[in-house]
Design an enzyme around this catalytic site. Sequence first.
Site, PDB file in Angstrom:
ATOM      1  N   SER A   1       0.838  -1.192   0.000  1.00 55.77           N
ATOM      2  CA  SER A   1       0.000   0.000   0.000  1.00 55.77           C
ATOM      3  C   SER A   1       0.876   1.247   0.000  1.00 55.77           C
ATOM      4  O   SER A   1       1.664   1.434  -0.919  1.00 55.77           O
ATOM      5  CB  SER A   1      -0.972  -0.020   1.175  1.00 55.77           C
ATOM      6  OG  SER A   1      -1.974   0.947   0.996  1.00 55.77           O
ATOM      7  N   ASP A  59      -8.646  -6.082  -4.833  1.00 56.75           N
ATOM      8  CA  ASP A  59      -8.273  -4.988  -3.941  1.00 56.75           C
ATOM      9  C   ASP A  59      -9.343  -3.888  -3.979  1.00 56.75           C
ATOM     10  O   ASP A  59      -9.598  -3.301  -5.025  1.00 56.75           O
ATOM     11  CB  ASP A  59      -6.921  -4.414  -4.376  1.00 56.75           C
ATOM     12  CG  ASP A  59      -6.299  -3.491  -3.342  1.00 56.75           C
ATOM     13  OD1 ASP A  59      -7.045  -2.815  -2.612  1.00 56.75           O
ATOM     14  OD2 ASP A  59      -5.065  -3.431  -3.278  1.00 56.75           O
ATOM     15  N   HIS A  88      -6.961  -6.099  -0.203  1.00 59.66           N
ATOM     16  CA  HIS A  88      -5.885  -5.129  -0.074  1.00 59.66           C
ATOM     17  C   HIS A  88      -4.805  -5.639   0.868  1.00 59.66           C
ATOM     18  O   HIS A  88      -5.002  -5.736   2.075  1.00 59.66           O
ATOM     19  CB  HIS A  88      -6.430  -3.795   0.439  1.00 59.66           C
ATOM     20  CG  HIS A  88      -5.402  -2.715   0.479  1.00 59.66           C
ATOM     21  ND1 HIS A  88      -4.665  -2.351  -0.624  1.00 59.66           N
ATOM     22  CD2 HIS A  88      -4.957  -1.928   1.493  1.00 59.66           C
ATOM     23  CE1 HIS A  88      -3.834  -1.387  -0.301  1.00 59.66           C
ATOM     24  NE2 HIS A  88      -3.978  -1.108   0.975  1.00 59.66           N
TER      25      HIS A  88
END
Length: 540
Positions: A192, A415, A458
């Site tokens: 991320s 995601d 994610h």
Amino acid sequence: MLSLKASSVRCLPPLDHALLAAAFAAVALAAAPAAAAPVPVTSCSSLSGLSLPQATVTAQSVPAGSFTVAGRTFNLPGFCRVIGVSTPSPDSHIGFELWIPDSTWNTRYQQSGNGGFAGAIPYGAVVGARGREPGLQRAGHTGGVATFAVGHHQQVIDFGFRALKETTDKSKALIAAFYGRGPARSYFVGCSDGGREALMEAQRFPEDFDGISAGAPANDWTHLFTGFIWNEQALFADPASKVGPEKLPAIQQAALAQCDKLDGVADGILNDPRQCHFDPAVIQCRGAETNACLTAAQVAAVRKIYAGPRNPRTGELIFPGYEAGAEAAPGGWSAWITGPLPIAGSPTIQSFFGNQFFTFIVFEDPAFDFRALNFDTDVSFADHTTAGTINSTDPDLSRFRAHGGKLLQWHGWDDPAISPRSSIAYFESVAARAGRGDDALQRTQDFYRLFLAPGVLHCGGGPGPNVFDTLTPLVRWAEQGEAPQRILATKFAGDNPANGVAMTRPLCPFPQFAEFKGRGSTNDAANFVCRAHGASDDDK
């Protein structure tokens, strides 16, 4: 990660014999021990007096056993814990933390990225790599919000890239002081925002790391966060457009009914969601509204989420939209996109980050209203003022390649935070610099490979095989020249290893995908082959 809590990349298992480090970006641990591993040449306490440029540090020896930090307790080998603050500018305050094994070391160093606005040390990322290898994290402020940015441009620079370099240089100097030598090999792992940091390392500081693992990178930060506001407008500017969590199962069921079998396996997972052209209008209510259908306003909102934001003047895509097929997955759309998950006055995680970014970093205006964002002029302003500091989209990795660096990037296809197509776009931009055709792809994959994970959310979780190790193949690639041909991904029953393995699948280097051979169990990775769409059996 773009998360509200500090956490590590869930696909990385504990690796032995590594030095740890932490701060507001993280350093984790390495792999097997090296021959003639060095031992400390000085005491842990002496590091407190070490003179570092524009930095202060304190160090304490932590004995083996139970160790509690930030409300969490871990069982660890003995280590030297170094806590530091770096001030490369008068307005900087870059906190970092380095954990160094107090006995022999395998000569590897791993630095781990963190998430969100990098306002806390994700100790889980550091502790997850136990052993004798130094690791480290960094950040430029404290807290999970962007209020630090108002009137503090130097701190935005720290957050964007400078804290990465400060953390790397200071930690390697500390390691050299403790062991009498620096690391032989250095690795960066992040997901991320940590993935954004990972690509930033390859682009800005190409000689600092030998191997980089970039998961679900938020590297096109200004456009990604524009997409957050796009989704917020689509769902919440008009109350009639709101899609509650009770509607998501119907959307997912309809998408899977249309697309699940496109890859030849009916398993509730889309192997390549780009092949799925699902229109939510197929479940538009024909009569009274129920949880099994969408109103016309809700159909329009979901279409916008799939499509992604576009410039209203030029029609140009600003950022890719999100994929169909896992809308109802726990921790998916209901948390990130549709809510309700009230956070600091925002209904979703996406809206929280989008509003924080534009309110405090772009406009520095507490009166910012998401409903008023202009997807032409305001996005251009954000790019002009911020992209050069925070975005890590430069496709020129020639210096990283010349250094001998290896980049392993991965992204979950489901995601709900960062569209996986953004990772494809970046990979293709790098490949485009190498020319055209198969030779260009091969030249790119000599040092940079992208793996897409079907059914993964994610940075982990999701209905698909969501447990895999990117660090071991990265180390093997960097040190032995063995490029990863596939990565084994595992799905545990109930996502609990104690329940046993439910499924394994290979993750393949893009543009290849895992294709079922047509015989044997579809839950066994051995029955899949990696190949590109349309390739013949001779191309396996």
